[in-house]
Enzyme design. Structure first.
Site, PDB file in Angstrom:
ATOM      1  N   HIS A  71       9.126  -5.607   4.500  1.00  0.00           N
ATOM      2  CA  HIS A  71       9.727  -4.589   5.377  1.00  0.00           C
ATOM      3  C   HIS A  71      11.243  -4.750   5.356  1.00  0.00           C
ATOM      4  O   HIS A  71      11.757  -5.865   5.479  1.00  0.00           O
ATOM      5  CB  HIS A  71       9.284  -4.765   6.834  1.00  0.00           C
TER       6      HIS A  71
ATOM      7  N   TYR B  35      11.698  -8.592  14.999  1.00  0.00           N
ATOM      8  CA  TYR B  35      10.498  -8.770  14.174  1.00  0.00           C
ATOM      9  C   TYR B  35       9.917 -10.167  14.400  1.00  0.00           C
ATOM     10  O   TYR B  35       8.718 -10.342  14.619  1.00  0.00           O
ATOM     11  CB  TYR B  35      10.859  -8.577  12.703  1.00  0.00           C
TER      12      TYR B  35
ATOM     13  N   HIS C 272      -1.068  -9.819   1.406  1.00  0.00           N
ATOM     14  CA  HIS C 272      -1.471  -9.708   2.820  1.00  0.00           C
ATOM     15  C   HIS C 272      -2.344  -8.473   2.970  1.00  0.00           C
ATOM     16  O   HIS C 272      -2.056  -7.420   2.377  1.00  0.00           O
ATOM     17  CB  HIS C 272      -0.194  -9.595   3.662  1.00  0.00           C
TER      18      HIS C 272
ATOM     19  N   GLU D  45      -3.079  -6.642   5.725  1.00  0.00           N
ATOM     20  CA  GLU D  45      -2.844  -5.627   6.763  1.00  0.00           C
ATOM     21  C   GLU D  45      -2.504  -4.279   6.104  1.00  0.00           C
ATOM     22  O   GLU D  45      -1.893  -4.224   5.032  1.00  0.00           O
ATOM     23  CB  GLU D  45      -1.725  -6.084   7.711  1.00  0.00           C
TER      24      GLU D  45
ATOM     25  N   ASP E 237      -0.491  -1.850   6.383  1.00  0.00           N
ATOM     26  CA  ASP E 237       0.830  -1.365   5.977  1.00  0.00           C
ATOM     27  C   ASP E 237       1.189  -1.843   4.570  1.00  0.00           C
ATOM     28  O   ASP E 237       2.098  -1.294   3.940  1.00  0.00           O
ATOM     29  CB  ASP E 237       1.929  -1.735   6.989  1.00  0.00           C
TER      30      ASP E 237
ATOM     31  N   ASP F 119       5.498 -10.422   5.056  1.00  0.00           N
ATOM     32  CA  ASP F 119       6.049 -10.132   6.386  1.00  0.00           C
ATOM     33  C   ASP F 119       7.165 -11.111   6.788  1.00  0.00           C
ATOM     34  O   ASP F 119       7.980 -10.788   7.661  1.00  0.00           O
ATOM     35  CB  ASP F 119       4.941 -10.165   7.447  1.00  0.00           C
TER      36      ASP F 119
ATOM     37  N   HIS G  35       1.988  -0.539  16.065  1.00  0.00           N
ATOM     38  CA  HIS G  35       0.992  -1.213  16.930  1.00  0.00           C
ATOM     39  C   HIS G  35       1.580  -1.804  18.232  1.00  0.00           C
ATOM     40  O   HIS G  35       1.470  -2.983  18.529  1.00  0.00           O
ATOM     41  CB  HIS G  35       0.088  -2.196  16.190  1.00  0.00           C
TER      42      HIS G  35
ATOM     43  N   HIS H   8       1.567 -13.918   8.850  1.00  0.00           N
ATOM     44  CA  HIS H   8       1.088 -14.082  10.215  1.00  0.00           C
ATOM     45  C   HIS H   8      -0.408 -13.869  10.345  1.00  0.00           C
ATOM     46  O   HIS H   8      -0.934 -13.852  11.450  1.00  0.00           O
ATOM     47  CB  HIS H   8       1.855 -13.110  11.149  1.00  0.00           C
TER      48      HIS H   8
HETATM   49 FE1  FEO Z   1       1.268  -7.942   8.806  1.00  0.00          FE
HETATM   50 FE2  FEO Z   1       3.672  -5.827   7.754  1.00  0.00          FE
HETATM   51  O1  FEO Z   1       1.933  -6.384   8.089  1.00  0.00           O
END
Ligand code: FEO
Length: 396
Positions: free
Chosen positions: A226, A193, A79, A81, A83, A164, A25, A145
């Site tokens: 991640h 990051y 979370h 999102e 991913d 995250d 993104h 986040h």
């Molecule tokens: Fe906020 Fe790694 O997604």
């Protein structure tokens, strides 16, 4: 075909490695990334987070190396999102009776994203879920986040599944910080990051770290969603988060600029020379050769930012305007800023840069320096002197 990695007895990494992703993104991911999902096995089994939808087969294959995926009892959604929860509908289809566990905010988002009315066991900070031999304790991480974000703590194992938080976009064969052998690259990605994802939310980070301490949650492993899992450098990454989230930076000046016909570049180099004369560490980055998501990582660790743009169409050069727009949203802490640039007649870019820096919370410490057309000797000298004055501002 894919194997799980046991990170502590009964706790497995069952995520996926995205070796080739180079854009996330708008953020460049030159070292790829991973989507880390974790299988926690007590008498019952919980899957904490999933992966991007396209990586579902890889995750399932890793789970199968441990157990039948259909025997998962809980799906913990730290979370929303995509991913991390993109593969949720697929795993839910496979294990329809698995109980989803999430924050209240996340449960509302799940309905919006997936248009499903799955029952959700809502949890708040301090709530616990026993798997029999393994206890999951939840900690809401509002706006870290996203509003739905949550950490899951494994009580018996002292593992913080931080989603995250503490992540890095870093694809690698190894799972742990002490195995990889490229620690500098991992820290570099952790800083990038933080700068791109967490910088605007920095003031929320010290309170949550305090909460972890207050809730007596000793940490032996931090397993983010991640990149690499932290076990040997926990103090280093936590201390870095404390510094980054409180605006601690090096005595470094970052000169960011773009140029049309070379005049603004001549100015940038003269300012750099002034800083070098004063023995101040400085870096020059030209925007067309450097991506803004890399530049904000350098901004994170620099005390003063010097931004240069030629004036075009009564405003800022597009690449510089893009950076400033991005930076305004990130709202970096405790930064000082200076504007400069060449122009043909109006010179409006200087004031426009000042205004954007102020809107992003950056303290403007000089009125800014403009030069008409090509810098002459006296202009170059003025830039050099500006560099020397900026050096003096480091000690303000
Ligand atoms: Fe906020 Fe790694 O997604």
């Amino acid at each position: 075909m894919y194997e799980a990695t046991e990170i502590k007895r009964g706790v497995f990494w069952v995520g996926a490695i995205d070796w080739n992703i180079r854009e996330f993104h708008g953020y460049t991911t030159n070292r790829g990334t991973t989507y880390n999902a974790y299988l926690v096995k007590g008498e019952k089994t919980a899957l904490v987070d999933t992966v991007k939808a396209g990586f579902f087969p890889e995750m399932i294959s890793r789970i199968k190396s441990i157990q039948d995926p259909e025997k998962i009892d809980y799906l913990i959604v730290n979370h929303l999102e995509m991913d991390h929860s993109g593969a949720l509908p697929l795993i839910k289809e496979l294990v329809p009776n698995a109980q989803i566990v999430a924050t209240d905010y996340c449960s509302k988002g799940l309905v919006k994203h997936f248009q499903h009315d799955w029952p959700v066991q809502k949890v708040k900070t301090g709530h616990e879920l026993s798997l029999g031999g393994k206890t999951l304790k939840f900690l809401e991480a509002y706006m870290l986040h996203w509003p739905d974000s949550m950490f899951t703590y494994l009580v018996e194992d002292s593992i913080l599944l931080s989603n995250d938080g503490f992540g890095q976009h870093y694809a690698g064969f190894h799972r742990f910080d002490d195995e990889d052998g490229h620690f500098e690259a991992i820290m570099d990605e952790a800083a990038k990051y933080f700068a791109n994802i967490l910088m605007p939310l920095a003031p929320l980070i010290p309170p949550i770290l305090k909460k972890v301490e207050k809730m007596r949650m000793p940490i032996e492993i931090i397993a983010p969603s991640h990149g690499i899992i932290w076990r040997a450098h926990i103090d280093k990454i936590i201390n870095s988060y404390v510094e980054w989230s409180t605006g601690v930076a090096r005595d470094q000046v970052l000169i960011i600029y773009d140029t049309m016909w070379g005049s603004t570049e001549i100015m940038a180099k003269a300012i750099s020379n002034g800083l070098c004369k004063a023995s101040v560490e400085n870096k020059l980055v030209r925007l067309r050769q450097n991506h803004y998501s890399d530049i904000v990582k350098e901004i994170l660790v620099s005390k003063i930012i010097v931004i240069g743009s030629p004036t075009i169409n009564e405003g800022i050069f597009p690449s510089v305007a893009q950076l400033l727009s991005y930076l305004k949203g990130l709202h970096p802490l405790k930064k000082k800023g200076v504007a400069f640039g060449s122009y043909g007649w109006g010179g409006e870019a200087i004031e426009a840069i000042n205004s954007e820096m102020k809107a992003g919370g950056i303290e403007v410490i000089e009125p800014g320096l403009g030069v008409v057309y090509v810098p002459m000797n006296q202009d170059i000298e003025a830039c050099f002197q500006l560099g020397e004055r900026i050096a003096a501002h480091l000690n303000d």
